[in-house]
Design an enzyme around this catalytic site. Structure first.
Site, PDB file in Angstrom:
ATOM      1  N   ASP A 178      20.623  27.520  70.043  1.00 49.94           N
ATOM      2  CA  ASP A 178      19.321  27.649  69.382  1.00 49.94           C
ATOM      3  C   ASP A 178      19.203  26.745  68.167  1.00 49.94           C
ATOM      4  OD1 ASP A 178      19.458  29.861  66.738  1.00 49.94           O
ATOM      5  OD2 ASP A 178      21.204  29.581  68.021  1.00 49.94           O
ATOM      6  N   ASP A 230      24.510  34.001  68.061  1.00 48.80           N
ATOM      7  CA  ASP A 230      23.428  34.440  67.176  1.00 48.80           C
ATOM      8  C   ASP A 230      22.187  33.580  67.351  1.00 48.80           C
ATOM      9  OD1 ASP A 230      24.771  36.587  65.656  1.00 48.80           O
ATOM     10  OD2 ASP A 230      26.107  34.960  65.041  1.00 48.80           O
ATOM     11  N   ASP A 237      26.018  29.785  72.746  1.00 45.94           N
ATOM     12  CA  ASP A 237      26.035  30.228  71.362  1.00 45.94           C
ATOM     13  C   ASP A 237      25.720  31.722  71.372  1.00 45.94           C
ATOM     14  OD1 ASP A 237      25.974  30.005  68.494  1.00 45.94           O
ATOM     15  OD2 ASP A 237      23.799  30.103  68.630  1.00 45.94           O
TER      16      ASP A 237
END
Length: 233
Positions: free
Chosen positions: A173, A18, A16
């Site tokens: 995240d 961001d 991922d």
């Protein structure tokens, strides 16, 4: 509590962007909140946190419910101006990302980005932060029909790398991203940023670690042992 070892030797790692590689979630929220305040809307932090990991369409809908379509457009336009300045300056890295990428380079393990950000902005962010050349494929929400938590973007990343989804380790995240990776048949490791996993997320049964450095050590231990064939068992 002991972290269980990786049950397979990954043939590829998918990241991922961001909140995982770039410390951008805080910047995005700060720009949105500032733009909202400038328009006279003091919106609660819980609203901004509810957008983490979601597509632009979902975020627009959440703002519609909070302030209406007209005000939503005004806030988003202003937040884009504020955030463009942040991106141009280079969004800071999350701790451990360079060490992880160097580790994968040294071992010749291919890697891809799978981000809910639209392609033009994703490429600008990765380039400004110096991370763009570190990846073999960049997959964005512009490239798939269904955003996370649908599996589309992770399946595209696996195809782009020429790797079976079951052979992919995913680093995420957000809970939304974790669900997308699981739906793709991949093995996610979550490194939470702004959102701490609640009971429902922990019940998914995936690995949760404090940092990218911990994820790198977990992968290093697996590669050192390397007693199982490539691919999840």
């Amino acid at each position: 509590m002991m972290t269980p070892p990786l049950p397979f030797t990954p043939a590829a790692v998918i990241f991922d962007m961001d909140g995982l590689m770039l410390d951008s979630e805080r910047a995005i929220i700060a720009c949105l909140a500032e733009a909202a305040r400038e328009s006279g809307h003091d919106l609660p932090e819980v609203l901004w946190l509810s957008m983490v990991g979601h597509s632009e369409a979902v975020c627009r809908h959440l703002l519609d419910e909070a302030i209406g379509e007209v005000e939503r457009d005004r806030v988003l336009q202003r937040s884009h101006v504020l955030y463009d300045a942040v991106v141009a300056a280079g969004v800071p890295h999350r701790p451990g990302i360079i060490a992880m990428l160097d580790f994968l380079d040294d071992r010749g393990i291919p890697r891809a980005v799978a981000t809910s950000t639209r392609r033009p902005l994703a490429l600008r962010k990765l380039e400004a932060s110096g991370l763009l050349p570190r990846f073999d494929a960049i997959c964005t929400s512009s490239d798939v029909e269904h955003p996370k938590p649908a599996p589309d973007i992770y399946l595209l990343a696996a195809r782009s790398l020429g790797v079976d989804p079951a052979q992919c380790l995913v680093l995420e995240d957000s809970p939304t991203g974790v669900r997308a990776a699981l739906a793709a048949g991949m093995y996610p490791v979550q490194i939470p940023d702004l959102l701490e996993p609640d009971d429902a997320v922990r019940a998914l049964g995936h690995t949760i670690l404090p940092s990218l450095d911990d994820a790198r050590r977990l992968l290093e231990q697996r590669l050192a042992a390397n007693t199982s064939p490539v691919g999840a068992t």
